[in-house]
Design a protein around this motif. Structure first.
Motif, PDB file in Angstrom:
ATOM      1  N   ALA A  69       0.936  -0.980  -0.100  1.00 35.27           N
ATOM      2  CA  ALA A  69       0.013  -0.042   0.088  1.00 35.27           C
ATOM      3  C   ALA A  69       0.970   1.190   0.014  1.00 35.27           C
ATOM      4  O   ALA A  69       2.018   1.076   0.520  1.00 35.27           O
ATOM      5  CB  ALA A  69      -0.915   0.149   1.320  1.00 35.27           C
ATOM      6  N   ALA A  70       0.278   2.325  -0.480  1.00 32.17           N
ATOM      7  CA  ALA A  70       0.794   3.754  -0.323  1.00 32.17           C
ATOM      8  C   ALA A  70       0.460   4.432   1.012  1.00 32.17           C
ATOM      9  O   ALA A  70      -0.615   4.148   1.410  1.00 32.17           O
ATOM     10  CB  ALA A  70       0.656   4.660  -1.289  1.00 32.17           C
ATOM     11  N   VAL A  71       1.471   4.767   1.735  1.00 31.14           N
ATOM     12  CA  VAL A  71       1.311   5.253   3.369  1.00 31.14           C
ATOM     13  C   VAL A  71       1.928   6.622   3.419  1.00 31.14           C
ATOM     14  O   VAL A  71       2.978   6.781   2.914  1.00 31.14           O
ATOM     15  CB  VAL A  71       1.885   4.253   4.022  1.00 31.14           C
ATOM     16  CG1 VAL A  71       1.421   4.679   5.574  1.00 31.14           C
ATOM     17  CG2 VAL A  71       1.072   2.882   3.967  1.00 31.14           C
ATOM     18  N   ALA A  72       1.279   7.595   3.820  1.00 31.09           N
ATOM     19  CA  ALA A  72       1.725   8.771   4.359  1.00 31.09           C
ATOM     20  C   ALA A  72       1.074   9.325   5.985  1.00 31.09           C
ATOM     21  O   ALA A  72      -0.004   8.944   5.920  1.00 31.09           O
ATOM     22  CB  ALA A  72       1.464   9.758   3.248  1.00 31.09           C
ATOM     23  N   VAL A 133      -1.117  10.668  -4.263  1.00 28.09           N
ATOM     24  CA  VAL A 133      -0.541   9.135  -4.362  1.00 28.09           C
ATOM     25  C   VAL A 133      -0.038   9.009  -5.923  1.00 28.09           C
ATOM     26  O   VAL A 133      -0.683   9.669  -6.743  1.00 28.09           O
ATOM     27  CB  VAL A 133      -2.017   8.335  -4.359  1.00 28.09           C
ATOM     28  CG1 VAL A 133      -1.463   6.923  -4.624  1.00 28.09           C
ATOM     29  CG2 VAL A 133      -2.593   8.326  -2.799  1.00 28.09           C
ATOM     30  N   ALA A 134       1.254   8.574  -5.968  1.00 22.27           N
ATOM     31  CA  ALA A 134       1.941   8.510  -7.318  1.00 22.27           C
ATOM     32  C   ALA A 134       2.060   7.117  -7.819  1.00 22.27           C
ATOM     33  O   ALA A 134       2.591   6.222  -6.958  1.00 22.27           O
ATOM     34  CB  ALA A 134       3.050   9.306  -6.988  1.00 22.27           C
ATOM     35  N   GLY A 151       1.429   6.398 -14.418  1.00 29.71           N
ATOM     36  CA  GLY A 151       2.121   7.729 -14.290  1.00 29.71           C
ATOM     37  C   GLY A 151       1.030   8.534 -13.396  1.00 29.71           C
ATOM     38  O   GLY A 151       1.478   9.908 -13.626  1.00 29.71           O
ATOM     39  N   GLN A 152      -0.063   8.110 -13.139  1.00 28.19           N
ATOM     40  CA  GLN A 152      -1.180   9.110 -12.511  1.00 28.19           C
ATOM     41  C   GLN A 152      -0.683   9.606 -11.142  1.00 28.19           C
ATOM     42  O   GLN A 152       0.057   8.955 -10.399  1.00 28.19           O
ATOM     43  CB  GLN A 152      -2.370   8.378 -12.513  1.00 28.19           C
ATOM     44  CG  GLN A 152      -3.674   9.103 -11.978  1.00 28.19           C
ATOM     45  CD  GLN A 152      -4.671   8.513 -12.173  1.00 28.19           C
ATOM     46  OE1 GLN A 152      -5.280   8.336 -13.215  1.00 28.19           O
ATOM     47  NE2 GLN A 152      -5.241   7.737 -10.932  1.00 28.19           N
TER      48      GLN A 152
END
Length: 158
Positions: A69-72, A133-134, A151-152
């Motif tokens: 997952a993408a996490v921040a 989110v990249a 590439g969104q």
């Protein structure tokens, strides 16, 4: 956990409660949080916390267990975007609320929304109070789930 010394050699300094791959990490203040990952058989729901990098405790469970997952972190909230669940890539946006400095209480996790489409292996970051989110892998018509690279760049304001 391994520590790299000045000579470039690594030594084991601690251990996770169980082996993991594909987990994500963020820090809030002096606490590191490790989220999700895979245990070898399935995605993990555990949110682990450590203040010394050697000892980890489970502080919450993700409603949707994921790896990659993408996490921040934004303020006292950890945002988990997409990832790979047991059923495949997901579009879930999960929020993990952490008590602020000097506050006591439970760490809470919930699904807070959804991305436009499922994504796994993306990166997340914060600029000027906005979450981004990249990239990542997404589903594409006629192809297996999670096989098209994008590439969104998405922005998210909680």
């Amino acid at each position: 956990m391994q520590q790299v010394t000045g000579r470039g050699a690594a030594t084991v300094t601690g251990r996770l409660p169980a082996p993991r791959s594909g987990l994500a990490a963020v820090t809030i203040g002096s606490t590191a949080y490790l989220l999700g990952g895979a245990t070898g058989t399935s995605p993990a729901a555990d949110v682990l916390a450590s203040t010394d990098g050697r000892h980890f405790r489970t502080v919450a469970q993700l409603p949707v267990p994921v790896r990659d997952a993408a996490v921040a972190a934004l303020g006292n909230q950890i945002w988990v975007f997409g990832g790979q669940a047991a059923s495949g890539p997901v579009s879930d946006i999960q929020r993990v609320a952490v008590p602020g400095p000097g506050q006591h209480g439970a760490v809470r996790a919930a699904v807070a929304g959804h991305l436009p489409r499922p994504v796994t292996g993306a990166a997340a970051f914060v600029l000027g109070g906005t979450l981004f989110v990249a990239g990542g892998q997404v589903s594409q018509a006629g192809r297996a789930p999670g096989t098209a690279v994008t590439g969104q760049l998405l922005s998210y304001r909680p």
